[in-house]
Each structure stands twice: as C-alpha cells, then as structure tokens.
Design an enzyme around this catalytic site. Sequence first.
Site, mmCIF file in Angstrom:
data_model
loop_
_atom_site.group_PDB
_atom_site.id
_atom_site.type_symbol
_atom_site.label_atom_id
_atom_site.label_comp_id
_atom_site.label_asym_id
_atom_site.label_seq_id
_atom_site.Cartn_x
_atom_site.Cartn_y
_atom_site.Cartn_z
ATOM 1 N N ARG A 1 0.795 -1.224 0.000
ATOM 2 C CA ARG A 1 0.000 0.000 0.000
ATOM 3 C C ARG A 1 0.836 1.285 0.000
ATOM 4 O O ARG A 1 1.774 1.435 0.771
ATOM 5 C CB ARG A 1 -0.961 0.004 1.177
ATOM 6 C CG ARG A 1 -0.365 -0.283 2.541
ATOM 7 C CD ARG A 1 -1.472 -0.672 3.501
ATOM 8 N NE ARG A 1 -0.974 -0.870 4.853
ATOM 9 C CZ ARG A 1 -1.307 -0.108 5.888
ATOM 10 N NH1 ARG A 1 -2.119 0.907 5.721
ATOM 11 N NH2 ARG A 1 -0.830 -0.360 7.080
ATOM 12 N N ARG B 1 1.611 -4.043 3.574
ATOM 13 C CA ARG B 1 2.624 -3.221 4.236
ATOM 14 C C ARG B 1 3.017 -2.087 3.294
ATOM 15 O O ARG B 1 2.955 -2.230 2.077
ATOM 16 C CB ARG B 1 3.869 -4.058 4.564
ATOM 17 C CG ARG B 1 5.043 -3.238 5.088
ATOM 18 C CD ARG B 1 6.238 -4.089 5.457
ATOM 19 N NE ARG B 1 7.455 -3.288 5.558
ATOM 20 C CZ ARG B 1 8.633 -3.750 5.929
ATOM 21 N NH1 ARG B 1 8.769 -5.020 6.257
ATOM 22 N NH2 ARG B 1 9.692 -2.970 5.975
ATOM 23 N N HIS B 2 3.424 -0.952 3.868
ATOM 24 C CA HIS B 2 4.014 0.134 3.080
ATOM 25 C C HIS B 2 5.421 -0.309 2.676
ATOM 26 O O HIS B 2 6.371 -0.194 3.450
ATOM 27 C CB HIS B 2 4.113 1.419 3.900
ATOM 28 C CG HIS B 2 2.780 2.023 4.253
ATOM 29 N ND1 HIS B 2 1.872 2.416 3.305
ATOM 30 C CD2 HIS B 2 2.219 2.306 5.453
ATOM 31 C CE1 HIS B 2 0.804 2.910 3.902
ATOM 32 N NE2 HIS B 2 0.984 2.852 5.202
ATOM 33 N N VAL B 3 5.568 -0.830 1.478
ATOM 34 C CA VAL B 3 6.876 -1.300 1.027
ATOM 35 C C VAL B 3 6.927 -1.227 -0.490
ATOM 36 O O VAL B 3 5.933 -1.473 -1.176
ATOM 37 C CB VAL B 3 7.153 -2.743 1.521
ATOM 38 C CG1 VAL B 3 6.173 -3.743 0.918
ATOM 39 C CG2 VAL B 3 8.593 -3.155 1.255
#
Length: 309
Positions: A12, A70-72
């Site tokens: 995300r 996950r922010h990745v």
Amino acid sequence: VLPFPSQVVYNRVGKCGSRTVVLLLRILSEKHGFNLVTSDIHNKTRLTKNEQMELIKNISTAEQPYLFTRHVHFLNFSRFGGDQPVYINIIRDPVNRFLSNYFFRRFGDWRGEQNHMIRTPSMRQEERYLDINVCILENYPECSNPRLFYIIPYFCGQHPRCREPGEWALERAKLNVNENFLLVGILEELEDVLLLLERLLPHYFKDVLSIYKNPEHRKLGNLTVTVKKTVPSPEAIQILYQRMRYEYEFYYYVKEQFHLLKRKFGLKSHIRKPHPRPEFFIPSPLETEEPIDDEEEDDEKWLEDIYKR
C-alpha cells in the site's frame, strides 16, 4: 472456475486510502476465512538485499490463502526463487497525496484525543506550523525532489535507480504494473475499485462494497480523515505540478489502464484529456456509473489470461 490466487500482496502507498482498505480487510478476513498478514513497520519501504530475502521468506511461509499488506516498495519474489504473488494497489492524484501527508505528519486525524493526534512528537513547533506555501515556494526539502518522487518507487521496486526521479524509474514502474499487478486502482473512484476487486478476487473481497457503504463503517472511515488541511496558492500548486511531472505521467497512465479495465467489466468512464494542472479543488464523484455493453472481448477468456500473469 477461475484459478484462486492464494497469495496476494497489497504494498500500500502511503496516504492513498490504505487505512480505509485495511479496515475493510480486517472485516473480510474474518468473514471469508483468509489470513490477513499485516506489518507494524510503517516507515521502511526500501530494503537491503538481505532484508528483501528475509521478508519474502516470511511472507511466503505464511498460512495460505493470505493477503499481506505493508508500506513497502515492490518486491520481486521470483528474483529470490519464490512464487510471485498477485499484487494489488491504489494510488491517487499526486498533489492531493502530498498535501494529505504534509498535514497528517503534523496534525494526524480525528482518531486521537482532542479531535486529532500529533503523528511526529519530535517535530519542532516552527516546522509543525510551517506554512505550506513557504515550504513550496522557498524550496524546503520536504516540498521538493526527491521527497516528491513518492508513488513511482512503490511500483518500480527496490533498485537504487527507482528512487531517482526520471524516465528509467517511470518506465520500470509501468512495466511492473503491466506484468505483476492484477489491479492498480484510483482512489478518486474508490467504489469502482472495490467493485473490481470483488470481481477479480471474490474469495477475498466478496461483499466489500456493501460493507464499505454501511453507515457504521462510514463512521469509522471518517475518523481517518486528516485534519487542519489547507490549500496552497495557485502559484505553489503549479510549482508542485512541475516538480512532480513524472508522478503525474505515471498517475495518468495508471488511470487510463484502470478505465480500460472498468470498461471490460461494463463500467462507464468519461476519460478526459489531462488538464494543465490537477483539479484537486473539486472532489471526484464516487458513484458507480451505469454499465455499458461491450462485446469487444470475451470476459472469461480475458480473466483467465490475467490470472496467468
């Protein structure tokens, strides 16, 4: 019966509606019995080679079916010998995303005490109350490149050049969208994004739109709205637009692909030429338009192809 993808990754993008989607996923995981794997790490999107290997190993060994979020930045599982999962994501108008992040870092949202919470307690007061126009016009680091080159690396990947604003990262991001992402939606058309997720991944997203429209869920969603946002001057906006030209080229490309996908499922899109600068003063409607007839391609054949990517 179409193949059921048992590994889905939602890497995300920050301030692109992901908290709203994660709220929905928590409900859906209980309802449909899939494994929702989340991460408490929110500020580490770029990983070393060893960190990539470790994360991919941890994700790949999760109980299936799973949806990992996950922010990745994009991870290439096949590079490390893993099975490439189905990727999904959502982006939004780049200037709108930047402004939302700018004020969220300073003042949080409506979930905290006294109507908002401070997200960065170590931030100096003069920085917290820095006028957005001053930040942009006087070229503060937070309001200039490379900080403004934010969305593209989520799709370009972990290569060092993915962090450099330019054609190389842009083209690699487009390629990954085409080859590795089942859907990249547009936040301004969120209800249509949810409709397509329900059609493409029913084992995960069945009934998502009815849950999203539920008044009780809407109340929860309203708590995640950033507070104290102000609109910069037209001059400052134009400068931002120029600095983010690669971000906008990517955004318009994704938007066009999203509208083509909507058309395949019979959802209308009024595709207009890009404006000289983004129209973020006027919020986009979220209503789903009436379906249209489209017999150019057999839907089932096309769906089988897209699952084989």
